[in-house]
Design a protein around this motif. Structure first.
Motif, PDB file in Angstrom:
ATOM      1  N   ALA A  35       0.848  -1.188   0.000  1.00  0.00           N
ATOM      2  CA  ALA A  35       0.000   0.000   0.000  1.00  0.00           C
ATOM      3  C   ALA A  35       0.885   1.239   0.000  1.00  0.00           C
ATOM      4  CB  ALA A  35      -0.908  -0.009   1.233  1.00  0.00           C
ATOM      5  N   GLY A  36       0.576   2.172  -0.890  1.00  0.00           N
ATOM      6  CA  GLY A  36       1.403   3.364  -1.010  1.00  0.00           C
ATOM      7  C   GLY A  36       2.654   3.145  -1.822  1.00  0.00           C
ATOM      8  N   GLY A  37       2.830   1.927  -2.353  1.00  0.00           N
ATOM      9  CA  GLY A  37       4.041   1.610  -3.092  1.00  0.00           C
ATOM     10  C   GLY A  37       3.913   1.867  -4.581  1.00  0.00           C
ATOM     11  N   ILE A  38       5.041   1.754  -5.267  1.00  0.00           N
ATOM     12  CA  ILE A  38       5.115   1.956  -6.707  1.00  0.00           C
ATOM     13  C   ILE A  38       5.661   0.681  -7.333  1.00  0.00           C
ATOM     14  CG2 ILE A  38       6.205   3.283  -8.555  1.00  0.00           C
ATOM     15  CD1 ILE A  38       6.408   5.612  -6.589  1.00  0.00           C
ATOM     16  N   ARG A  39       4.992   0.168  -8.348  1.00  0.00           N
ATOM     17  CA  ARG A  39       5.500  -1.009  -9.050  1.00  0.00           C
ATOM     18  C   ARG A  39       6.606  -0.567 -10.005  1.00  0.00           C
ATOM     19  NH1 ARG A  39       4.002  -6.016  -9.628  1.00  0.00           N
ATOM     20  NH2 ARG A  39       1.884  -5.690  -8.814  1.00  0.00           N
ATOM     21  N   LEU A  40       7.783  -1.123  -9.823  1.00  0.00           N
ATOM     22  CA  LEU A  40       8.888  -0.790 -10.704  1.00  0.00           C
ATOM     23  C   LEU A  40       8.674  -1.453 -12.058  1.00  0.00           C
ATOM     24  CD1 LEU A  40      11.890  -1.249  -8.233  1.00  0.00           C
ATOM     25  CD2 LEU A  40      10.637   0.834  -8.773  1.00  0.00           C
ATOM     26  N   PRO A  41       9.139  -0.823 -13.138  1.00  0.00           N
ATOM     27  CA  PRO A  41       9.020  -1.450 -14.453  1.00  0.00           C
ATOM     28  C   PRO A  41       9.664  -2.824 -14.466  1.00  0.00           C
ATOM     29  CG  PRO A  41       9.704   0.832 -14.673  1.00  0.00           C
ATOM     30  CD  PRO A  41       9.753   0.510 -13.200  1.00  0.00           C
ATOM     31  N   ALA A  42       9.106  -3.734 -15.261  1.00  0.00           N
ATOM     32  CA  ALA A  42       9.613  -5.105 -15.321  1.00  0.00           C
ATOM     33  C   ALA A  42      11.106  -5.115 -15.627  1.00  0.00           C
ATOM     34  CB  ALA A  42       8.857  -5.888 -16.396  1.00  0.00           C
ATOM     35  N   GLY A  43      11.860  -5.849 -14.821  1.00  0.00           N
ATOM     36  CA  GLY A  43      13.295  -5.989 -15.039  1.00  0.00           C
ATOM     37  C   GLY A  43      14.125  -4.836 -14.520  1.00  0.00           C
ATOM     38  N   MET A  44      13.488  -3.815 -13.972  1.00  0.00           N
ATOM     39  CA  MET A  44      14.229  -2.647 -13.495  1.00  0.00           C
ATOM     40  C   MET A  44      14.796  -2.904 -12.115  1.00  0.00           C
ATOM     41  SD  MET A  44      12.866   1.248 -12.974  1.00  0.00           S
ATOM     42  CE  MET A  44      13.958   2.565 -12.433  1.00  0.00           C
ATOM     43  N   ASN A  45      16.082  -2.673 -11.947  1.00  0.00           N
ATOM     44  CA  ASN A  45      16.744  -2.789 -10.655  1.00  0.00           C
ATOM     45  C   ASN A  45      17.235  -1.417 -10.222  1.00  0.00           C
ATOM     46  OD1 ASN A  45      16.538  -5.619 -10.163  1.00  0.00           O
ATOM     47  ND2 ASN A  45      18.114  -5.963 -11.702  1.00  0.00           N
ATOM     48  N   MET A  46      17.073  -1.107  -8.960  1.00  0.00           N
ATOM     49  CA  MET A  46      17.530   0.158  -8.409  1.00  0.00           C
ATOM     50  C   MET A  46      18.460  -0.121  -7.238  1.00  0.00           C
ATOM     51  SD  MET A  46      13.940   2.287  -8.363  1.00  0.00           S
ATOM     52  CE  MET A  46      14.718   3.790  -7.787  1.00  0.00           C
ATOM     53  N   GLY A  47      19.413   0.767  -7.063  1.00  0.00           N
ATOM     54  CA  GLY A  47      20.329   0.625  -5.940  1.00  0.00           C
ATOM     55  C   GLY A  47      21.545  -0.196  -6.295  1.00  0.00           C
ATOM     56  N   GLY A  48      22.247  -0.639  -5.263  1.00  0.00           N
ATOM     57  CA  GLY A  48      23.476  -1.398  -5.446  1.00  0.00           C
ATOM     58  C   GLY A  48      24.524  -0.974  -4.437  1.00  0.00           C
ATOM     59  N   ALA A  49      25.761  -1.348  -4.692  1.00  0.00           N
ATOM     60  CA  ALA A  49      26.849  -1.037  -3.769  1.00  0.00           C
ATOM     61  C   ALA A  49      27.059   0.476  -3.676  1.00  0.00           C
ATOM     62  CB  ALA A  49      28.131  -1.721  -4.232  1.00  0.00           C
ATOM     63  N   PHE A  50      27.343   0.948  -2.460  1.00  0.00           N
ATOM     64  CA  PHE A  50      27.625   2.367  -2.270  1.00  0.00           C
ATOM     65  C   PHE A  50      28.714   2.533  -1.221  1.00  0.00           C
ATOM     66  CE2 PHE A  50      23.965   1.279   0.454  1.00  0.00           C
ATOM     67  CZ  PHE A  50      24.401   1.687   1.700  1.00  0.00           C
ATOM     68  N   ALA A  51      29.362   3.696  -1.238  1.00  0.00           N
ATOM     69  CA  ALA A  51      30.419   4.019  -0.273  1.00  0.00           C
ATOM     70  C   ALA A  51      30.211   5.460   0.176  1.00  0.00           C
ATOM     71  CB  ALA A  51      31.797   3.847  -0.899  1.00  0.00           C
ATOM     72  N   MET A  52      29.897   5.644   1.466  1.00  0.00           N
ATOM     73  CA  MET A  52      29.617   6.972   2.017  1.00  0.00           C
ATOM     74  C   MET A  52      30.269   7.086   3.392  1.00  0.00           C
ATOM     75  SD  MET A  52      27.481   8.551  -0.220  1.00  0.00           S
ATOM     76  CE  MET A  52      26.159   9.536   0.505  1.00  0.00           C
ATOM     77  N   ARG A  53      29.927   8.142   4.126  1.00  0.00           N
ATOM     78  CA  ARG A  53      30.354   8.291   5.522  1.00  0.00           C
ATOM     79  C   ARG A  53      29.130   8.547   6.386  1.00  0.00           C
ATOM     80  NH1 ARG A  53      35.469   7.981   6.743  1.00  0.00           N
ATOM     81  NH2 ARG A  53      36.995   8.161   5.051  1.00  0.00           N
ATOM     82  N   ASP A  54      29.145   7.977   7.607  1.00  0.00           N
ATOM     83  CA  ASP A  54      27.996   8.175   8.479  1.00  0.00           C
ATOM     84  C   ASP A  54      28.180   9.414   9.350  1.00  0.00           C
ATOM     85  OD1 ASP A  54      29.692   7.510  10.589  1.00  0.00           O
ATOM     86  OD2 ASP A  54      28.801   5.535  10.931  1.00  0.00           O
TER      87      ASP A  54
END
Length: 227
Positions: free
Chosen positions: A56-75
């Motif tokens: 509920a309140g969500g969005i269906r991503l297009p078929a086969g679509m991937n979001m995100g992945g490895a990241f490098a930041m500072r907390d």
């Protein structure tokens, strides 16, 4: 008969155009466009993974679509952080900036309220996350005081402009500096979604702006890793 054939040709052309468009927007970083097209086609013809239910309140991503992945930041404590730094917990992420006058504090307060609706056991398997798109002003020290206003376990992430840009690109986050003549400080225009992120850094669910705390809590429960 010729008219029917023309209509069918037009429909095929439009369908292929839409599929190539989905392939363009849904391709992985450094993925060839042709490979992305094949993934989209496989998902469309039922040879890809079955679509996950949309919360509920969500969005269906297009078929086969991937979001995100490895990241490098500072907390907020200045420590280097990657997707592997959170002990396998589900990340409930929001991209914004600490000088945001209204939208960001509202969304972060809603996320904090969603965590209050979880049981202690459920909450322990998820981490609220605030990612700054304003590295110029959002230093670790600035974020430390800011995220503490919302939830004691909320983690703030910042980094160099290049690190922020790289993470925003992976999560398809829009942001841009806005300088108004009547204001001494600039604002940041940015997209406003809640991301449920798995241990590998990939987005498991995407929630619309102004989702309720109840909907966010329900989506978190649905995505929690097994105890």
């Amino acid at each position: 008969m010729q008219r029917v054939i023309r209509v069918l040709v037009v429909l095929v052309v439009l369908g292929l155009g839409a599929l190539w468009g989905a392939a363009w927007f849904g391709r992985e970083p450094n993925e060839p466009l042709g490979a992305s097209f094949q993934r989209q086609f496989a998902a469309l013809t039922g040879r890809g993974d079955a679509a996950a239910p949309v919360p509920a309140g969500g969005i269906r991503l297009p078929a086969g679509m991937n979001m995100g992945g490895a990241f490098a930041m500072r907390d907020q404590d200045g420590r280097a952080v990657t997707q592997d730094s959170f002990g396998g917990t589900l990340l409930v992420g929001y991209f914004g900036y600490s000088f945001c006058p209204d939208v960001c504090p509202t969304e972060l307060a809603t996320i904090a309220n969603a965590f209050d609706l979880l049981t202690p056991e459920e909450a322990a398997r998820a981490t609220p996350l605030f990612v700054s798109v304003d590295p110029e002003r959002d230093t670790p020290e600035q974020l430390k005081g800011y995220v503490a206003n919302f939830h004691p376990r909320m983690v703030g992430l910042t980094g160099t402009p290049e690190q922020v840009a790289a993470m925003a690109k992976q999560f398809r986050v829009f942001y841009a500096k806005v300088q108004r003549p009547e204001m001494s400080e600039y604002l940041m225009d940015h997209s406003s979604f809640v991301y449920l992120i798995g241990a590998d850094g990939r987005v498991r669910a995407l929630l619309r702006p102004q989702s309720s705390a109840e909907d966010i809590a329900a989506a978190i429960r649905a995505q929690l890793p097994r105890a």
